[in-house]
Design a protein around this motif. Structure first.
Motif, mmCIF file in Angstrom:
data_model
loop_
_atom_site.group_PDB
_atom_site.id
_atom_site.type_symbol
_atom_site.label_atom_id
_atom_site.label_comp_id
_atom_site.label_asym_id
_atom_site.label_seq_id
_atom_site.Cartn_x
_atom_site.Cartn_y
_atom_site.Cartn_z
ATOM 1 N N UNK A 1 2.135 92.141 39.067
ATOM 2 C CA UNK A 1 1.228 93.169 39.588
ATOM 3 C C UNK A 1 -0.092 92.547 40.040
ATOM 4 N N UNK A 2 -0.171 91.231 40.035
ATOM 5 C CA UNK A 2 -1.392 90.544 40.467
ATOM 6 C C UNK A 2 -1.572 90.680 41.978
ATOM 7 N N UNK A 3 -2.791 90.500 42.422
ATOM 8 C CA UNK A 3 -3.070 90.548 43.853
ATOM 9 C C UNK A 3 -2.549 89.275 44.513
ATOM 10 N N UNK A 4 -2.338 89.304 45.829
ATOM 11 C CA UNK A 4 -1.888 88.084 46.508
ATOM 12 C C UNK A 4 -2.842 86.908 46.295
ATOM 13 N N UNK A 5 -4.146 87.151 46.217
ATOM 14 C CA UNK A 5 -5.104 86.054 46.017
ATOM 15 C C UNK A 5 -5.000 85.479 44.620
ATOM 16 N N UNK A 6 -4.697 86.316 43.633
ATOM 17 C CA UNK A 6 -4.484 85.806 42.276
ATOM 18 C C UNK A 6 -3.210 84.969 42.217
ATOM 19 N N UNK A 7 -2.164 85.414 42.908
ATOM 20 C CA UNK A 7 -0.916 84.653 42.959
ATOM 21 C C UNK A 7 -1.150 83.319 43.652
ATOM 22 N N UNK A 8 -1.894 83.315 44.751
ATOM 23 C CA UNK A 8 -2.192 82.079 45.459
ATOM 24 C C UNK A 8 -2.992 81.125 44.581
ATOM 25 N N UNK A 9 -3.960 81.649 43.843
ATOM 26 C CA UNK A 9 -4.755 80.810 42.947
ATOM 27 C C UNK A 9 -3.873 80.186 41.873
ATOM 28 N N UNK A 10 -2.926 80.958 41.324
ATOM 29 C CA UNK A 10 -2.000 80.418 40.325
ATOM 30 C C UNK A 10 -1.080 79.359 40.929
ATOM 31 N N UNK A 11 -0.600 79.598 42.144
ATOM 32 C CA UNK A 11 0.254 78.602 42.812
ATOM 33 C C UNK A 11 -0.505 77.294 43.030
ATOM 34 N N UNK B 1 -1.269 81.602 62.931
ATOM 35 C CA UNK B 1 0.150 81.628 62.544
ATOM 36 C C UNK B 1 0.361 80.982 61.177
ATOM 37 N N UNK B 2 -0.307 79.867 60.924
ATOM 38 C CA UNK B 2 -0.163 79.206 59.628
ATOM 39 C C UNK B 2 -0.727 80.064 58.496
ATOM 40 N N UNK B 3 -1.842 80.720 58.746
ATOM 41 C CA UNK B 3 -2.417 81.598 57.732
ATOM 42 C C UNK B 3 -1.499 82.786 57.458
ATOM 43 N N UNK B 4 -0.915 83.357 58.501
ATOM 44 C CA UNK B 4 0.032 84.466 58.318
ATOM 45 C C UNK B 4 1.276 84.011 57.562
ATOM 46 N N UNK B 5 1.753 82.818 57.862
ATOM 47 C CA UNK B 5 2.925 82.279 57.169
ATOM 48 C C UNK B 5 2.629 82.066 55.689
ATOM 49 N N UNK B 6 1.480 81.493 55.396
ATOM 50 C CA UNK B 6 1.103 81.278 54.002
ATOM 51 C C UNK B 6 0.965 82.605 53.268
ATOM 52 N N UNK B 7 0.366 83.595 53.912
ATOM 53 C CA UNK B 7 0.211 84.918 53.293
ATOM 54 C C UNK B 7 1.580 85.547 53.030
ATOM 55 N N UNK B 8 2.498 85.415 53.997
ATOM 56 C CA UNK B 8 3.843 85.971 53.819
ATOM 57 C C UNK B 8 4.573 85.281 52.671
ATOM 58 N N UNK B 9 4.438 83.972 52.554
ATOM 59 C CA UNK B 9 5.085 83.255 51.452
ATOM 60 C C UNK B 9 4.526 83.687 50.094
ATOM 61 N N UNK B 10 3.221 83.909 50.027
ATOM 62 C CA UNK B 10 2.624 84.389 48.777
ATOM 63 C C UNK B 10 3.162 85.779 48.441
#
Length: 67
Positions: free
Chosen positions: A50-60, A31-40
């Motif tokens: 246009x960046x991927x979710x993993x690139x956005x997460x890395x920037x955050x 659930x926490x992983x899904x929540x974090x993915x949804x927030x990203x």
């Protein structure tokens, strides 16, 4: 359908290590992983990048470590 769900989780959420094998703990981690993915994804959508979710997460993570 359940197998496809867990395959998606392995591919998108990168749950590498389970911290406990208790069923409640496993579901909490999912659930926490899904929540974090949804927030990203929300941040990605709001910024219009246009960046991927993993690139956005890395920037955050980078921005949070600078503050």
């Amino acid at each position: 359908m359940i197998e496809l769900f867990f395959k998606w989780i392995k591919g998108h959420l990168k749950l590498v290590k389970l911290y406990s094998y208790d069923p409640e703990a496993v579901w909490t981690q999912i659930y926490l992983a899904l929540t974090a993915y949804a927030l990203v994804l929300i941040v990605k959508h709001m910024t219009g990048t246009t960046r991927t979710p993993w690139q956005v997460l890395r920037l955050l993570r980078l921005y949070m470590s600078l503050s």
